[in-house]
Design a protein around this motif. Structure first.
Motif, PDB file in Angstrom:
ATOM      1  N   GLN B  14       0.870  -1.174   0.150  1.00 28.87           N
ATOM      2  CA  GLN B  14      -0.262  -0.040   0.166  1.00 28.87           C
ATOM      3  C   GLN B  14       0.776   1.309   0.018  1.00 28.87           C
ATOM      4  OE1 GLN B  14      -2.701  -0.490   3.531  1.00 28.87           O
ATOM      5  NE2 GLN B  14      -4.324  -0.693   1.951  1.00 28.87           N
ATOM      6  N   GLU B  15       0.411   2.345  -0.615  1.00 25.47           N
ATOM      7  CA  GLU B  15       1.183   3.562  -0.533  1.00 25.47           C
ATOM      8  C   GLU B  15       1.358   4.074   0.871  1.00 25.47           C
ATOM      9  OE1 GLU B  15      -0.993   6.373  -3.071  1.00 25.47           O
ATOM     10  OE2 GLU B  15       0.469   6.217  -4.538  1.00 25.47           O
ATOM     11  N   GLY B  16       2.512   4.539   0.946  1.00 28.77           N
ATOM     12  CA  GLY B  16       2.757   5.152   2.462  1.00 28.77           C
ATOM     13  C   GLY B  16       3.603   3.943   3.248  1.00 28.77           C
ATOM     14  N   LYS B  17       3.509   2.455   2.903  1.00 27.55           N
ATOM     15  CA  LYS B  17       4.063   1.581   3.766  1.00 27.55           C
ATOM     16  C   LYS B  17       5.662   1.335   3.429  1.00 27.55           C
ATOM     17  CE  LYS B  17       0.454   0.478   5.797  1.00 27.55           C
ATOM     18  NZ  LYS B  17      -0.074   0.540   7.234  1.00 27.55           N
ATOM     19  N   ASN B  18       6.290   0.653   4.095  1.00 25.27           N
ATOM     20  CA  ASN B  18       7.668   0.505   4.069  1.00 25.27           C
ATOM     21  C   ASN B  18       7.861  -1.035   3.862  1.00 25.27           C
ATOM     22  OD1 ASN B  18       8.071   2.995   4.708  1.00 25.27           O
ATOM     23  ND2 ASN B  18       8.667   2.497   7.086  1.00 25.27           N
ATOM     24  N   TYR B  19       8.884  -1.516   3.229  1.00 19.90           N
ATOM     25  CA  TYR B  19       9.324  -2.728   2.763  1.00 19.90           C
ATOM     26  C   TYR B  19      10.466  -3.087   2.397  1.00 19.90           C
ATOM     27  CZ  TYR B  19       7.591  -7.624   2.816  1.00 19.90           C
ATOM     28  OH  TYR B  19       7.439  -8.794   3.086  1.00 19.90           O
ATOM     29  N   THR B  20      10.910  -4.251   2.551  1.00 19.80           N
ATOM     30  CA  THR B  20      12.525  -4.504   2.186  1.00 19.80           C
ATOM     31  C   THR B  20      12.713  -5.665   1.331  1.00 19.80           C
ATOM     32  OG1 THR B  20      13.273  -3.700   4.218  1.00 19.80           O
ATOM     33  CG2 THR B  20      14.753  -5.173   2.871  1.00 19.80           C
ATOM     34  N   ILE B  21      13.175  -5.472   0.290  1.00 16.00           N
ATOM     35  CA  ILE B  21      13.686  -6.712  -0.749  1.00 16.00           C
ATOM     36  C   ILE B  21      15.063  -7.187  -0.495  1.00 16.00           C
ATOM     37  CG2 ILE B  21      13.879  -7.252  -3.169  1.00 16.00           C
ATOM     38  CD1 ILE B  21      12.100  -5.000  -4.128  1.00 16.00           C
ATOM     39  N   TYR B  22      15.024  -8.643  -0.555  1.00 18.25           N
ATOM     40  CA  TYR B  22      16.455  -9.288   0.019  1.00 18.25           C
ATOM     41  C   TYR B  22      17.099  -9.770  -1.121  1.00 18.25           C
ATOM     42  CZ  TYR B  22      14.527  -8.374   4.653  1.00 18.25           C
ATOM     43  OH  TYR B  22      14.159  -8.091   5.624  1.00 18.25           O
ATOM     44  N   CYS B  23      18.460 -10.019  -1.265  1.00 22.85           N
ATOM     45  CA  CYS B  23      19.095 -10.352  -2.320  1.00 22.85           C
ATOM     46  C   CYS B  23      20.258 -11.394  -1.890  1.00 22.85           C
ATOM     47  CB  CYS B  23      19.651  -9.206  -3.283  1.00 22.85           C
ATOM     48  SG  CYS B  23      20.768  -9.705  -4.397  1.00 22.85           S
ATOM     49  N   ASN B  24      20.411 -12.534  -1.991  1.00 25.99           N
ATOM     50  CA  ASN B  24      21.365 -13.327  -1.635  1.00 25.99           C
ATOM     51  C   ASN B  24      22.265 -13.895  -2.602  1.00 25.99           C
ATOM     52  OD1 ASN B  24      18.811 -13.898   0.819  1.00 25.99           O
ATOM     53  ND2 ASN B  24      21.010 -13.875   1.740  1.00 25.99           N
ATOM     54  N   TYR B  25      23.483 -13.972  -2.400  1.00 26.06           N
ATOM     55  CA  TYR B  25      24.265 -14.530  -3.377  1.00 26.06           C
ATOM     56  C   TYR B  25      25.358 -15.463  -2.712  1.00 26.06           C
ATOM     57  CZ  TYR B  25      27.388 -10.704  -1.850  1.00 26.06           C
ATOM     58  OH  TYR B  25      28.188  -9.805  -0.990  1.00 26.06           O
ATOM     59  N   SER B  26      25.650 -16.503  -3.856  1.00 24.87           N
ATOM     60  CA  SER B  26      26.320 -17.619  -3.231  1.00 24.87           C
ATOM     61  C   SER B  26      27.766 -17.594  -2.833  1.00 24.87           C
ATOM     62  CB  SER B  26      25.878 -19.037  -4.182  1.00 24.87           C
ATOM     63  OG  SER B  26      26.293 -18.669  -5.507  1.00 24.87           O
ATOM     64  N   THR B  27      28.534 -16.831  -3.738  1.00 22.90           N
ATOM     65  CA  THR B  27      29.908 -16.671  -3.619  1.00 22.90           C
ATOM     66  C   THR B  27      30.476 -15.532  -3.541  1.00 22.90           C
ATOM     67  OG1 THR B  27      30.333 -16.883  -6.101  1.00 22.90           O
ATOM     68  CG2 THR B  27      30.164 -19.083  -5.145  1.00 22.90           C
ATOM     69  N   THR B  28      31.811 -15.246  -3.235  1.00 23.11           N
ATOM     70  CA  THR B  28      32.142 -13.925  -3.051  1.00 23.11           C
ATOM     71  C   THR B  28      31.912 -13.007  -4.360  1.00 23.11           C
ATOM     72  OG1 THR B  28      33.959 -14.896  -1.792  1.00 23.11           O
ATOM     73  CG2 THR B  28      34.256 -12.738  -2.530  1.00 23.11           C
TER      74      THR B  28
END
Lengths: 112, 111
Positions: B14-28
């Motif tokens: 919804q407009e006005g809300k906060n959220y986070t997208i996560y990104c994991n990676y497997s090697t250096t």
């Protein structure tokens, strides 16, 4: 960052035919990258193209199907050969200048 | 082999809300990138994260990088409809410094 001109922007092709996609960059770059984005999916790297040497293909992609040319430091082509409907995707070229990867506008390919 | 995973795949906010997208990676990976893609368009570069602890902000978007955890986040503050798009993270790796993309997060901000 670099400016990339990619063409054609879209095409509809008959199965069994081939299409060549062109990318022109406004500056000299060592490596160019070709990606495929299937409908609703992420980008998958097809190959990395260095000027003066054969392209390096990722697992699942072969030169006979996706031949690449890199005649100079500002230009590359990707050919999609012997097309089938499964090849319907967006194809994008990309270059890296300093820290920034820039992408072309993409070629939307539909195979019928 | 470098692999990049993103979650969630789809996010309705919804407009006005906060959220986070996560990104994991497997090697250096030396660098982590965030891109935005609007329907039928190419990719627009949002952020380049170069080192552990890096944080960058642009408007309502803030990206961070934890190289020890192999995790990057894209935080959205007070979402607005104009932020509706697909967001991709990508990690750089391999001998040719190729960019490997995450699965993407389709963000839909509802009024």
């Amino acid at each position: 960052s670099a400016v990339i001109s990619q063409k054609p922007s879209r095409d509809i092709c008959q199965r069994g035919t081939s299409l060549t996609i062109q990318c022109q960059v406004d500056s000299q770059v060592t490596m160019m990258f070709w990606y495929r984005q299937q409908p609703g999916q992420s980008l998958t790297l097809i190959a990395t193209a260095n000027q003066g040497s054969e392209a390096t293909y990722e697992s699942g992609f072969v030169i006979d199907k996706f031949p690449i040319s890199r005649p100079n430091l500002t230009f590359s082509t990707l050919t999609v050969s012997n097309m089938s409907p499964e090849d319907s995707s967006i194809y994008l070229c990309s270059v890296r200048v300093s820290l920034i990867y820039t992408f072309g506008s993409g070629t939307r390919l539909t195979v019928v | 082999e470098l692999k990049v995973e993103q979650n969630p795949l789809f996010l309705s906010m919804q407009e006005g809300k906060n959220y986070t997208i996560y990104c994991n990676y497997s090697t250096t990976s030396d660098r982590l990138y965030w891109y935005r893609q609007d329907p039928g368009k190419s990719l627009e570069s949002l952020f380049v994260l170069l080192s552990n602890g890096a944080v960058k902000q642009e408007g309502r978007l803030m990206a961070s990088l934890d190289t020890k955890a192999r995790l990057s986040t894209l935080h959205i503050t007070a979402a607005v409809h104009d932020l509706s798009a697909t967001y991709f993270c990508a990690a750089m790796g391999g001998a040719t410094n190729k960019l490997i993309f995450g699965t993407g997060t389709l963000l839909a901000v509802q009024p």
